[in-house]
Structure formats: C-alpha cells, structure tokens
Design a protein around this motif. Structure first.
Motif, PDB file in Angstrom:
ATOM      1  N   ARG A  85     -45.065  41.261 -54.888  1.00 22.03           N
ATOM      2  CA  ARG A  85     -43.697  40.843 -55.195  1.00 22.03           C
ATOM      3  C   ARG A  85     -43.489  40.642 -56.702  1.00 22.03           C
ATOM      4  NH1 ARG A  85     -40.241  36.714 -51.404  1.00 22.03           N
ATOM      5  NH2 ARG A  85     -41.459  37.829 -49.850  1.00 22.03           N
ATOM      6  N   GLY A  86     -44.126  41.494 -57.491  1.00 25.93           N
ATOM      7  CA  GLY A  86     -43.923  41.469 -58.932  1.00 25.93           C
ATOM      8  C   GLY A  86     -43.577  42.857 -59.428  1.00 25.93           C
ATOM      9  N   VAL A 134     -46.331  34.979 -66.376  1.00 23.13           N
ATOM     10  CA  VAL A 134     -45.696  34.991 -65.056  1.00 23.13           C
ATOM     11  C   VAL A 134     -46.192  33.832 -64.193  1.00 23.13           C
ATOM     12  CG1 VAL A 134     -45.436  36.301 -62.912  1.00 23.13           C
ATOM     13  CG2 VAL A 134     -45.293  37.481 -65.118  1.00 23.13           C
ATOM     14  N   GLU A 138     -44.150  30.740 -65.535  1.00 23.84           N
ATOM     15  CA  GLU A 138     -43.206  31.017 -64.455  1.00 23.84           C
ATOM     16  C   GLU A 138     -41.969  31.753 -64.949  1.00 23.84           C
ATOM     17  OE1 GLU A 138     -42.412  27.505 -62.219  1.00 23.84           O
ATOM     18  OE2 GLU A 138     -44.493  27.279 -61.550  1.00 23.84           O
ATOM     19  N   ALA A 139     -42.177  32.633 -65.914  1.00 27.44           N
ATOM     20  CA  ALA A 139     -41.092  33.501 -66.372  1.00 27.44           C
ATOM     21  C   ALA A 139     -40.977  34.691 -65.429  1.00 27.44           C
ATOM     22  CB  ALA A 139     -41.370  33.975 -67.799  1.00 27.44           C
ATOM     23  N   PRO A 140     -39.774  35.243 -65.249  1.00 26.55           N
ATOM     24  CA  PRO A 140     -39.598  36.389 -64.345  1.00 26.55           C
ATOM     25  C   PRO A 140     -40.425  37.586 -64.817  1.00 26.55           C
ATOM     26  CG  PRO A 140     -37.476  35.405 -64.895  1.00 26.55           C
ATOM     27  CD  PRO A 140     -38.486  34.770 -65.789  1.00 26.55           C
ATOM     28  N   LEU A 142     -40.062  40.734 -64.471  1.00 21.93           N
ATOM     29  CA  LEU A 142     -39.271  41.837 -64.999  1.00 21.93           C
ATOM     30  C   LEU A 142     -39.068  41.677 -66.505  1.00 21.93           C
ATOM     31  CD1 LEU A 142     -37.440  44.360 -64.572  1.00 21.93           C
ATOM     32  CD2 LEU A 142     -35.557  42.757 -64.172  1.00 21.93           C
ATOM     33  N   GLN A 344     -39.176  32.553 -51.789  1.00 22.80           N
ATOM     34  CA  GLN A 344     -40.044  32.785 -52.926  1.00 22.80           C
ATOM     35  C   GLN A 344     -40.537  31.479 -53.535  1.00 22.80           C
ATOM     36  OE1 GLN A 344     -39.172  35.824 -55.659  1.00 22.80           O
ATOM     37  NE2 GLN A 344     -37.766  36.889 -54.336  1.00 22.80           N
TER      38      GLN A 344
END
Length: 346
Positions: A85-86, A134, A138-140, A142, A344
């Motif tokens: 899921r990344g 990430v 906890e940065a997105p 994308l 999530q």
C-alpha cells in the motif's frame, strides 16, 4: 475501548493473505486480472505473428524479452511497494543517479568493483531515507518519493554535469549483465528471471513476505497482530532501491552508459503501468510476481509491435495511458473496495 473490527478484518482475510503470494492457480469460473491479461497477450502474439513480418522469429522474441528485462526488474520493486500500500516514484531516479555517480568515479580512476559497490551503497542509502520518511515521519509516500526523485536528479546532475555518463571501455565485466549471453540466452532475461524467482520466494515462503501482504490488506489489523510496521516499511524501500541498482547494472551493460534524462521521462510511469495492468491493486494487499511478469510481457509485446509498425512515440503514450486507465477500471470491477479492510490506521 478500541473497536475489535480491525482484528476481525484481519482474521476474515487471513486465508486471502496466505494465498495471495502463492503461484497463480487457474480456476474455471473465477477469472483473475492476471489470467485476463495473459489471455490478451497470447491473442496479441498470435495476431501480430500472423500479420507482422518478422514478429514471430526467435531472434525478435528474444529481443522482446530482453527489452522488458530492465522494466521487469524495476516492476518487481514497484510491485512489492504497491502490495504494501505504498509507492516509490523515485525508483528510476535511484537507478540513474547512483550509477551516474559510480561511472564518474570509474572515469576518475576508481576500481570497477568499488564503484559498483558505491552505486549499491548510494541506492540503499536513498532507500533508507525514503523508508524513514514514510515510516517514522509518516509523510505520504507519493510526495516523499516524488521529492526524492527531484533531489536525486539535482544532486547527480550537479556531481556529474552531463546528460550521458559513459562506462569505461576496458571493463568487460561491467557489461556482462547487459550484453552477455549464457547458453545462447541474453543475460538480461536471466537476470529478470532470477530476480522474479527470488521475489516470489520472498513473498510466498518467508514470514516477512506475508507481513507485506498483511500490511497492504489492512495496516491497522497488521499492527494489532504484532507486526512491526515501521521497520518493515524501511525494509521495503531498501529492497526497491536494491532492485533499482540491479536494473541500473543491466542498463549500463546494455547501453555502455547511464542517461540522466530518463529521470525526467515517462519510464517511471511505464513501471507503474506494468504493475497495475498485471493485477497488483493500488489499494494494496493483492497481486504478486506473476502480475509483474504478465504485465511486462503484454507491454513488451505492444511496444515491439509498435516498433515494427513504426508507430510514433506520441501515439504509443496515448495507447499506454488508455491501457493504464482500463487496467484500473478492471481492477475496481474485479475487486470491489472493502471499506473494513481499506482502513489505513488509527
């Protein structure tokens, strides 16, 4: 009191997680996206073999497989991260940046084995940075990997200010993975095959591989079940970086150079295309190595036929975009969104 729904969701999908990474099983009445793509590919091969002169020759089919080898190795890394899921939009930049710097060092006198290890170390370092951003910040993913791609491009071009960096001509071992043959088979095809087998074994035969599927299927349930998600995320991005380094090794051997321009092109979207069209869902927890293989073969078949028919690049990009949209629609139709397992986290 915390709702028990995530735990129930994890138990509800335990069977799916245990079989998601196994080798594909063809069942009548239950058609998967991989089977549909494989059937379309076989049909296209038959049609192009009958209608296009030179398509069905052994040499052309070997060239077809060779041409998708680099894309396939990159696709294995992207497939791994998408299952969890990344996403990693810096993968092509990692490949180009790390090897451009290594080739510059070779030109300045560094021994080839040390420069190869330098490229690997740079790739792994970038993978660690992506994973930490990430997992712990906890940065997105994308935006993290998109920004990382720009940073890598800028630093590499500053360090090696040239669009093309050439490999030394007196290093035959450096070109073997890209230009060599083994038992009459181009080595890039064997590299892709070995990488695919290794990834299949990792996902299906190790507990960490099963944790990747659990994370992609329901991160909250995976965390509640005791899986250490943060170190797992870092490991995933490191593996993507290692596969990018391997793809770069093949690229340098094939072309004798590394082109920084590819970081500004559409190659990263081609990687995403083969992953999604093969059946790895963008919502995570679904798909596998077979998905990447069939996606690569389909795209390779189309591109090879386009080359024989002399279709211009703009039309090819339009077709690839339409195919990507069709793959997303097909994925949503075959696998309706499950709101419970789509959670999530907290």
């Amino acid at each position: 009191m915390r709702s028990p729904l995530p735990s129930r969701g994890f138990e509800q999908h335990a069977d799916k997680l245990s079989t998601a990474s196994s080798l594909p099983r063809f069942r009548i009445g239950k058609t998967s996206q991989e089977q549909i793509v494989l059937a379309i590919t076989v049909l296209l091969v038959i049609v192009f073999g009958v209608t296009l002169n030179g398509f069905a020759t052994v040499s052309n089919l070997l060239n077809l497989l060779r041409s998708i080898s680099i894309l396939g190795v990159l696709g294995l890394g992207m497939g791994l991260i998408v299952i969890s899921r990344g996403i990693d939009l810096s993968e092509v930049a990692i490949m180009a940046g790390s090897w451009s710097i290594a080739l510059i060092e070779m030109q300045q006198g560094m021994a080839v084995p040390l420069a190869v290890l330098l490229a690997l170390a740079l790739a792994v370092f970038i993978g660690i940075i992506n994973g930490v951003m990430v997992a712990f910040v906890e940065a997105p993913p994308l935006f993290v990997t998109l920004a990382a791609g720009f940073v890598i491009y800028g630093l590499a071009f500053w360090f090696a200010p040239a669009w093309v960096v050439y490999a030394p001509k007196d290093a035959p071992g450096l070109t073997f993975l890209g230009a060599g043959h083994l038992f009459g088979i181009p080595v890039p095809i064997l590299v892709f095959a070995v990488a695919a087998i290794a990834m299949q074994l990792f996902l299906s035969r190790t507990s960490v591989g099963r944790f990747v599927y659990a994370q992609g299927d329901n991160p909250e349930a995976a965390r509640l079940s005791g899986i250490a998600l943060r170190p797992l995320i870092v490991l995933e991005y490191v593996l993507v970086a290692i596969l990018a380094w391997m793809a770069g090794f093949v690229w340098v051997g094939t072309t004798g150079s590394m082109q920084m321009a590819i970081t500004q092109g559409t190659m990263i979207f081609d990687v995403v295309l083969v992953v999604v069209i093969g059946g790895i869902s963008l919502v995570g927890g679904r798909g596998g190595v077979f998905s990447v293989v069939v996606g690569c073969i389909l795209i390779g078949t189309l591109l090879n036929a386009f080359t024989i028919m002399d279709v211009n690049s703009e039309v090819q990009n339009i077709i690839k975009g339409v195919v990507l949209l069709a793959a997303i629609v097909l994925d949503n139709w075959l696998h309706p969104r499950d709101e419970e397992t789509a959670r999530q986290g907290d």
